[in-house]
Write a protein that holds these residues in place. Structure first.
Motif, PDB file in Angstrom:
ATOM      1  N   LEU A 246      25.326 -58.256  74.870  1.00 51.68           N
ATOM      2  CA  LEU A 246      26.700 -58.719  74.651  1.00 51.68           C
ATOM      3  C   LEU A 246      27.703 -57.583  74.800  1.00 51.68           C
ATOM      4  O   LEU A 246      27.678 -56.616  74.031  1.00 51.68           O
ATOM      5  CB  LEU A 246      26.788 -59.325  73.240  1.00 51.68           C
ATOM      6  N   ASP A 247      28.581 -57.709  75.782  1.00 51.65           N
ATOM      7  CA  ASP A 247      29.637 -56.719  75.963  1.00 51.65           C
ATOM      8  C   ASP A 247      30.711 -56.912  74.891  1.00 51.65           C
ATOM      9  O   ASP A 247      30.946 -58.035  74.435  1.00 51.65           O
ATOM     10  CB  ASP A 247      30.250 -56.876  77.351  1.00 51.65           C
ATOM     11  N   VAL A 248      31.335 -55.817  74.481  1.00 51.90           N
ATOM     12  CA  VAL A 248      32.386 -55.917  73.465  1.00 51.90           C
ATOM     13  C   VAL A 248      33.683 -56.435  74.071  1.00 51.90           C
ATOM     14  O   VAL A 248      34.329 -57.332  73.526  1.00 51.90           O
ATOM     15  CB  VAL A 248      32.618 -54.550  72.781  1.00 51.90           C
ATOM     16  N   MET A 249      34.086 -55.877  75.208  1.00 50.46           N
ATOM     17  CA  MET A 249      35.352 -56.241  75.835  1.00 50.46           C
ATOM     18  C   MET A 249      35.153 -57.409  76.791  1.00 50.46           C
ATOM     19  O   MET A 249      34.599 -57.252  77.872  1.00 50.46           O
ATOM     20  CB  MET A 249      35.929 -55.037  76.578  1.00 50.46           C
ATOM     21  N   LEU A 250      35.594 -58.594  76.380  1.00 47.54           N
ATOM     22  CA  LEU A 250      35.445 -59.809  77.172  1.00 47.54           C
ATOM     23  C   LEU A 250      36.758 -60.582  77.187  1.00 47.54           C
ATOM     24  O   LEU A 250      37.548 -60.493  76.240  1.00 47.54           O
ATOM     25  CB  LEU A 250      34.330 -60.695  76.587  1.00 47.54           C
ATOM     26  N   PRO A 251      36.986 -61.381  78.212  1.00 46.66           N
ATOM     27  CA  PRO A 251      38.215 -62.177  78.268  1.00 46.66           C
ATOM     28  C   PRO A 251      38.151 -63.388  77.344  1.00 46.66           C
ATOM     29  O   PRO A 251      37.149 -64.095  77.304  1.00 46.66           O
ATOM     30  CB  PRO A 251      38.265 -62.611  79.735  1.00 46.66           C
ATOM     31  N   GLY A 252      39.197 -63.591  76.572  1.00 43.37           N
ATOM     32  CA  GLY A 252      39.275 -64.788  75.734  1.00 43.37           C
ATOM     33  C   GLY A 252      38.746 -64.593  74.335  1.00 43.37           C
ATOM     34  O   GLY A 252      39.403 -64.931  73.360  1.00 43.37           O
TER      35      GLY A 252
END
Length: 223
Positions: free
Chosen positions: A49-55
């Motif tokens: 899981l990436d920390v910086m995601l859209p939304g």
């Protein structure tokens, strides 16, 4: 099945290729919306899981996963390109099982995936007790006086470690290393906070977890 939630197409495709070449089934998702839709159909063995995601950012997704009884035990490895320790400390405190700092090598990713899966895969059921505390590793359950006690993943791991080492003093540093991760750089106060909540949830039996001043903690059969 491993789910990769990463909005960078190049990184996500490389992660999926490497996982597949290493013998894992994996699916990638560019947005949290796609990820949650897939979760309704099938839950994975592990989530990258990436920390910086859209939304919806990864920290928020992690909180949502840990708050739902149907997803709270799914292993999660967080990834972030941020240069500070804040996301790493926050993610691990919220129940992430490991952390990858971008840019990371693909072989490092595979190694961490295998390590987390070994730690979290169910094995032969073992029942550990101390007083009226009962921990069943097969069921991943804890009871006190026969009544179920709901613990977070880190609280469960702490109790498991104490029960396996009854009567032995465990330093805060060892607890950080074994319950969080070997390269966790957070403060030892993290241990104190989690043990405080664990004691509270165990009620009267929580007093079995004794503070050894200046050293760490010990679980005793006798109160």
């Amino acid at each position: 099945m491993i789910y990769c939630v990463e909005d960078d197409n190049g990184i996500r495709n490389l992660m999926l290729y490497t996982l597949s070449a290493s013998g894992f089934d994996a699916k990638g998702f560019e947005t949290p919306r796609e990820f949650w839709a897939a979760m309704e159909d099938r839950q994975p063995e592990l989530i990258l899981l990436d920390v910086m995601l859209p939304g919806q950012d990864g920290i928020s997704i992690l909180k949502q996963l840990r708050a739902d009884i149907s997803t709270c035990d799914i292993p999660v490895i967080m990834a972030s390109a941020k240069g500070t320790e804040y996301d790493k400390v926050l993610g691990l405190d919220l129940g992430a099982d490991d952390y990858l700092a971008k840019p990371f090598g693909m072989m490092e990713m595979v190694s961490r995936v295998r390590s987390v899966l070994r730690r979290t895969s169910p094995g032969a059921s073992v029942v550990l007790t101390c007083g009226s505390i009962c921990l069943d590793t097969g069921k991943h359950s804890v009871t006190v006086d026969g009544q179920p006690v709901v613990l977070t993943l880190k609280e469960y791991d702490l109790l498991h470690l104490f029960l396996k080492n009854k009567g032995l003093v465990l330093t805060r540093e060892r607890l950080l290393e074994q319950v969080w991760s070997q390269d966790y750089m957070g403060e030892t106060r993290t241990v104190d906070v989690h043990i405080g909540t664990l004691r509270t949830k165990l009620g009267e039996e929580g007093r079995r977890i004794e503070t050894v001043r200046g050293v760490g903690y010990r679980m005793e059969d006798k109160k």
